[in-house]
Structures are given as C-alpha cells and as structure tokens.
Design a protein around this motif. Structure first.
Motif, PDB file in Angstrom:
ATOM      1  N   LEU A 145       0.829  -1.212   0.000  1.00 54.34           N
ATOM      2  CA  LEU A 145       0.000   0.000   0.000  1.00 54.34           C
ATOM      3  C   LEU A 145       0.861   1.259   0.000  1.00 54.34           C
ATOM      4  O   LEU A 145       0.563   2.229  -0.709  1.00 54.34           O
ATOM      5  CB  LEU A 145      -0.936  -0.016   1.212  1.00 54.34           C
ATOM      6  CG  LEU A 145      -1.991  -1.131   1.219  1.00 54.34           C
ATOM      7  CD1 LEU A 145      -2.792  -1.095   2.520  1.00 54.34           C
ATOM      8  CD2 LEU A 145      -2.921  -1.006   0.023  1.00 54.34           C
ATOM      9  N   VAL A 146       1.923   1.255   0.777  1.00 59.55           N
ATOM     10  CA  VAL A 146       2.840   2.405   0.791  1.00 59.55           C
ATOM     11  C   VAL A 146       3.486   2.572  -0.576  1.00 59.55           C
ATOM     12  O   VAL A 146       3.602   3.682  -1.104  1.00 59.55           O
ATOM     13  CB  VAL A 146       3.909   2.235   1.886  1.00 59.55           C
ATOM     14  CG1 VAL A 146       5.003   3.300   1.746  1.00 59.55           C
ATOM     15  CG2 VAL A 146       3.267   2.342   3.268  1.00 59.55           C
ATOM     16  N   GLY A 147       3.907   1.468  -1.183  1.00 66.00           N
ATOM     17  CA  GLY A 147       4.544   1.526  -2.488  1.00 66.00           C
ATOM     18  C   GLY A 147       3.627   2.065  -3.565  1.00 66.00           C
ATOM     19  O   GLY A 147       4.080   2.768  -4.482  1.00 66.00           O
ATOM     20  N   LEU A 148       2.347   1.754  -3.491  1.00 62.79           N
ATOM     21  CA  LEU A 148       1.395   2.300  -4.456  1.00 62.79           C
ATOM     22  C   LEU A 148       1.355   3.826  -4.399  1.00 62.79           C
ATOM     23  O   LEU A 148       1.156   4.488  -5.418  1.00 62.79           O
ATOM     24  CB  LEU A 148      -0.007   1.750  -4.179  1.00 62.79           C
ATOM     25  CG  LEU A 148      -0.273   0.285  -4.529  1.00 62.79           C
ATOM     26  CD1 LEU A 148      -1.686  -0.091  -4.127  1.00 62.79           C
ATOM     27  CD2 LEU A 148      -0.065   0.020  -6.021  1.00 62.79           C
ATOM     28  N   PHE A 149       1.564   4.386  -3.222  1.00 59.73           N
ATOM     29  CA  PHE A 149       1.471   5.830  -3.019  1.00 59.73           C
ATOM     30  C   PHE A 149       2.737   6.562  -3.451  1.00 59.73           C
ATOM     31  O   PHE A 149       2.698   7.749  -3.770  1.00 59.73           O
ATOM     32  CB  PHE A 149       1.174   6.099  -1.536  1.00 59.73           C
ATOM     33  CG  PHE A 149       1.164   7.554  -1.163  1.00 59.73           C
ATOM     34  CD1 PHE A 149       0.097   8.365  -1.520  1.00 59.73           C
ATOM     35  CD2 PHE A 149       2.220   8.116  -0.468  1.00 59.73           C
ATOM     36  CE1 PHE A 149       0.075   9.708  -1.182  1.00 59.73           C
ATOM     37  CE2 PHE A 149       2.218   9.452  -0.119  1.00 59.73           C
ATOM     38  CZ  PHE A 149       1.130  10.251  -0.481  1.00 59.73           C
TER      39      PHE A 149
ATOM     40  N   SER B  65       2.908   2.417 -10.312  1.00 62.29           N
ATOM     41  CA  SER B  65       2.466   2.271  -8.932  1.00 62.29           C
ATOM     42  C   SER B  65       2.453   0.807  -8.513  1.00 62.29           C
ATOM     43  O   SER B  65       2.882   0.459  -7.405  1.00 62.29           O
ATOM     44  CB  SER B  65       1.083   2.882  -8.749  1.00 62.29           C
ATOM     45  OG  SER B  65       1.107   4.280  -8.909  1.00 62.29           O
ATOM     46  N   VAL B  66       1.977  -0.061  -9.394  1.00 59.49           N
ATOM     47  CA  VAL B  66       1.954  -1.489  -9.073  1.00 59.49           C
ATOM     48  C   VAL B  66       3.375  -2.015  -8.894  1.00 59.49           C
ATOM     49  O   VAL B  66       3.663  -2.763  -7.947  1.00 59.49           O
ATOM     50  CB  VAL B  66       1.209  -2.273 -10.165  1.00 59.49           C
ATOM     51  CG1 VAL B  66       1.384  -3.781  -9.953  1.00 59.49           C
ATOM     52  CG2 VAL B  66      -0.270  -1.923 -10.158  1.00 59.49           C
ATOM     53  N   MET B  67       4.282  -1.625  -9.792  1.00 60.24           N
ATOM     54  CA  MET B  67       5.671  -2.061  -9.668  1.00 60.24           C
ATOM     55  C   MET B  67       6.298  -1.531  -8.382  1.00 60.24           C
ATOM     56  O   MET B  67       6.998  -2.259  -7.665  1.00 60.24           O
ATOM     57  CB  MET B  67       6.475  -1.588 -10.880  1.00 60.24           C
ATOM     58  CG  MET B  67       7.924  -2.062 -10.883  1.00 60.24           C
ATOM     59  SD  MET B  67       8.074  -3.867 -10.868  1.00 60.24           S
ATOM     60  CE  MET B  67       7.334  -4.250 -12.465  1.00 60.24           C
TER      61      MET B  67
ATOM     62  N   GLY C 261       4.665  -0.767  -5.699  1.00 59.05           N
ATOM     63  CA  GLY C 261       4.041  -1.501  -4.605  1.00 59.05           C
ATOM     64  C   GLY C 261       4.674  -2.866  -4.400  1.00 59.05           C
ATOM     65  O   GLY C 261       4.924  -3.284  -3.264  1.00 59.05           O
ATOM     66  N   LEU C 262       4.959  -3.570  -5.494  1.00 59.96           N
ATOM     67  CA  LEU C 262       5.554  -4.904  -5.390  1.00 59.96           C
ATOM     68  C   LEU C 262       6.977  -4.829  -4.834  1.00 59.96           C
ATOM     69  O   LEU C 262       7.369  -5.652  -4.001  1.00 59.96           O
ATOM     70  CB  LEU C 262       5.559  -5.575  -6.761  1.00 59.96           C
ATOM     71  CG  LEU C 262       4.183  -5.954  -7.322  1.00 59.96           C
ATOM     72  CD1 LEU C 262       4.326  -6.496  -8.742  1.00 59.96           C
ATOM     73  CD2 LEU C 262       3.480  -6.970  -6.427  1.00 59.96           C
ATOM     74  N   ILE C 263       7.744  -3.841  -5.293  1.00 66.26           N
ATOM     75  CA  ILE C 263       9.112  -3.689  -4.787  1.00 66.26           C
ATOM     76  C   ILE C 263       9.108  -3.334  -3.303  1.00 66.26           C
ATOM     77  O   ILE C 263       9.855  -3.917  -2.508  1.00 66.26           O
ATOM     78  CB  ILE C 263       9.858  -2.604  -5.600  1.00 66.26           C
ATOM     79  CG1 ILE C 263      10.080  -3.078  -7.030  1.00 66.26           C
ATOM     80  CG2 ILE C 263      11.191  -2.258  -4.930  1.00 66.26           C
ATOM     81  CD1 ILE C 263      10.657  -2.022  -7.938  1.00 66.26           C
ATOM     82  N   THR C 264       8.253  -2.386  -2.931  1.00 66.66           N
ATOM     83  CA  THR C 264       8.173  -1.990  -1.522  1.00 66.66           C
ATOM     84  C   THR C 264       7.675  -3.136  -0.660  1.00 66.66           C
ATOM     85  O   THR C 264       8.139  -3.329   0.472  1.00 66.66           O
ATOM     86  CB  THR C 264       7.248  -0.778  -1.359  1.00 66.66           C
ATOM     87  OG1 THR C 264       7.645   0.254  -2.266  1.00 66.66           O
ATOM     88  CG2 THR C 264       7.300  -0.231   0.066  1.00 66.66           C
ATOM     89  N   MET C 265       6.740  -3.919  -1.178  1.00 66.31           N
ATOM     90  CA  MET C 265       6.248  -5.087  -0.447  1.00 66.31           C
ATOM     91  C   MET C 265       7.382  -6.085  -0.206  1.00 66.31           C
ATOM     92  O   MET C 265       7.529  -6.613   0.909  1.00 66.31           O
ATOM     93  CB  MET C 265       5.121  -5.752  -1.225  1.00 66.31           C
ATOM     94  CG  MET C 265       4.565  -7.002  -0.553  1.00 66.31           C
ATOM     95  SD  MET C 265       3.163  -7.728  -1.471  1.00 66.31           S
ATOM     96  CE  MET C 265       4.032  -8.317  -2.935  1.00 66.31           C
ATOM     97  N   ALA C 266       8.192  -6.349  -1.234  1.00 66.13           N
ATOM     98  CA  ALA C 266       9.295  -7.295  -1.093  1.00 66.13           C
ATOM     99  C   ALA C 266      10.330  -6.799  -0.081  1.00 66.13           C
ATOM    100  O   ALA C 266      10.811  -7.569   0.762  1.00 66.13           O
ATOM    101  CB  ALA C 266       9.954  -7.526  -2.455  1.00 66.13           C
ATOM    102  N   VAL C 267      10.656  -5.516  -0.155  1.00 67.22           N
ATOM    103  CA  VAL C 267      11.637  -4.957   0.781  1.00 67.22           C
ATOM    104  C   VAL C 267      11.086  -4.971   2.206  1.00 67.22           C
ATOM    105  O   VAL C 267      11.808  -5.274   3.167  1.00 67.22           O
ATOM    106  CB  VAL C 267      12.025  -3.528   0.361  1.00 67.22           C
ATOM    107  CG1 VAL C 267      12.945  -2.898   1.398  1.00 67.22           C
ATOM    108  CG2 VAL C 267      12.697  -3.532  -0.999  1.00 67.22           C
ATOM    109  N   THR C 268       9.801  -4.662   2.353  1.00 69.75           N
ATOM    110  CA  THR C 268       9.171  -4.666   3.678  1.00 69.75           C
ATOM    111  C   THR C 268       9.160  -6.064   4.267  1.00 69.75           C
ATOM    112  O   THR C 268       9.440  -6.255   5.462  1.00 69.75           O
ATOM    113  CB  THR C 268       7.740  -4.121   3.582  1.00 69.75           C
ATOM    114  OG1 THR C 268       7.773  -2.788   3.051  1.00 69.75           O
ATOM    115  CG2 THR C 268       7.078  -4.094   4.951  1.00 69.75           C
ATOM    116  N   PHE C 269       8.837  -7.059   3.448  1.00 63.04           N
ATOM    117  CA  PHE C 269       8.833  -8.442   3.932  1.00 63.04           C
ATOM    118  C   PHE C 269      10.243  -8.875   4.328  1.00 63.04           C
ATOM    119  O   PHE C 269      10.435  -9.551   5.350  1.00 63.04           O
ATOM    120  CB  PHE C 269       8.277  -9.373   2.855  1.00 63.04           C
ATOM    121  CG  PHE C 269       8.166 -10.804   3.303  1.00 63.04           C
ATOM    122  CD1 PHE C 269       7.161 -11.189   4.173  1.00 63.04           C
ATOM    123  CD2 PHE C 269       9.078 -11.750   2.862  1.00 63.04           C
ATOM    124  CE1 PHE C 269       7.060 -12.514   4.597  1.00 63.04           C
ATOM    125  CE2 PHE C 269       8.988 -13.071   3.281  1.00 63.04           C
ATOM    126  CZ  PHE C 269       7.968 -13.452   4.152  1.00 63.04           C
TER     127      PHE C 269
END
Length: 226
Positions: A9-13, A65-67, A69-77
């Motif tokens: 969600l943060v990455g989308l923004f 935004s989707v890309m 979001g996916l990158i930020t999601m991976a880094v967050t995980f």
C-alpha cells in the motif's frame, strides 16, 4: 504477511507523492508540505471533473504504482524477516522514506529537506531511545561524518565539477549516518558509488540522480548488517 501488505500500500502511493513533489520543487519545507497535502484539482469548463482526473492518473501511473508496490512489499517483507516485529515500525519508516526519496530524486534531481531533515532527526531520536540500529553516540558521529565527508569531497573536486555533491545528497548521507553509524556509513558511500557506476554504464550516462544510489545502498546495508 500483514507487513508485506502495508508495504504494498505504501509503495502504491510513492509514485503519486513523487509526482506531487515534482510539480513544485524546489520549495521551502512549509510550502512543500502545503502543496503535498493540498487537494489536486483540474478544471473542466469551470468545474472540477474528479472522474477525469482519476482516470488520467490511473492510466499514467497504474503500472509504475503497481511495480513500486511490489518492490516496496518485497523490501518490507525482507525487513520483517531480518529484523522481526520488535521496533519494526520505526525501521520501516527508515526504509519507506528512503524509497520515496529515491523516486523523488529520480524524477526531479532534488531531495527535499522536508524528508531528509526529519529522517536525520528520527534516526538520532530512535538511537537515543534504543529502538534504532546503533547507539546515540554512533548515531551522532555517523550524522556528522555523513555531512563532513561529502563536503570535503566537494571541495576537493570543485575545480573539476562544482556539482559533485548536491546539498540534498549531503543531507541524505548525514541521515543515513544517523541511522547506521559511522562505520556502516562508509559502506553506504562505497555501495552507492558502485550502484551509480552500474547505472551510468547501463544507461551510458556520466551524470544523473545520485540520491537513489544512496537510498538503495543504505537500505541494503541495513538489511545485511542488522
């Protein structure tokens, strides 16, 4: 998995926020904050066409935004797996702000004080209260070193390139030093130089935004050493 969802969600923004910064930078911190929070409007025949604005933004930024979001999601995980849930919120703030700064600098060639200065202050604050990566003394030394080293390098290189380091890059290195301490800051500097060299070779360019290299290096060093 909840942290990965937060990261998505943060990455989308992030691309939207970077776009807003690109429209009014450079600016004072107060004006930047007002412009960032101000509702964006577009007139159509004297009336605000919210549907038209939404459609245009969705079409323009959907894939980015989707890309993001996916990158930020991976880094967050990865951050959750590496650091665990204890004090994770503060450390994720470090990661997310760095990713936002990387996107803004890539788009505008500017690193806004409204983000770099609070990142530095937050890095020292979490170190004082024992929820950061290093102690308060190492944080202070890292922040000072992050400021002094690039300034000295700029003085040494000014005869050849007066823009060797921008003011935003210096503040970003000081912020990284406040979070990581003096020793790991040296790794960040080396890592950022390698990343920027790779970018320059791939894009066949001799200049460009250096902030993304600093931000990505600071994230990778934190994930590797802590």
């Amino acid at each position: 998995m909840i942290y990965a969802l937060y990261g998505f969600l943060v990455g989308l923004f992030i691309p939207y926020a970077a776009r807003r910064f690109a429209k009014f930078m450079p600016a004072t911190p107060g004006y930047a904050l007002w412009q960032l929070l101000r509702r964006e409007k577009k007139s159509c025949g004297g009336k605000i066409n919210a549907s038209l604005v939404y459609t245009r933004l969705r079409r323009q930024f959907y894939y980015r935004s989707v890309m993001s979001g996916l990158i930020t999601m991976a880094v967050t995980f990865a951050a959750y797996e590496q650091w665990g849930a204890l004090h994770l919120g503060w450390r994720l703030a470090y990661v997310w702000i760095l990713l936002l700064l990387a996107e803004i600098d890539y788009r505008t060639l500017l690193l806004p004080d409204i983000l770099t200065v609070p990142l530095l202050i937050l890095g020292f604050a979490v170190s004082v209260f024992g929820v950061g990566f290093v102690g308060a003394e190492m944080s202070a030394l890292g922040a000072v070193t992050g400021y002094v080293l690039p300034v000295a390098a700029s003085l040494a290189l000014v005869w050849k390139n007066k823009d060797a380091f921008g003011g935003g890059d210096i503040k970003l290195l000081a912020a990284a030093g406040a979070w990581l301490g003096i020793e790991l800051l040296l790794y960040v500097i080396i890592g950022s130089a390698v990343l920027f060299m790779i970018y320059a070779l791939v894009r066949r360019r001799r200049s460009g935004a250096y902030g993304p290299a600093i931000a990505l290096s600071a994230i990778m060093i934190a994930l590797y050493f802590f």
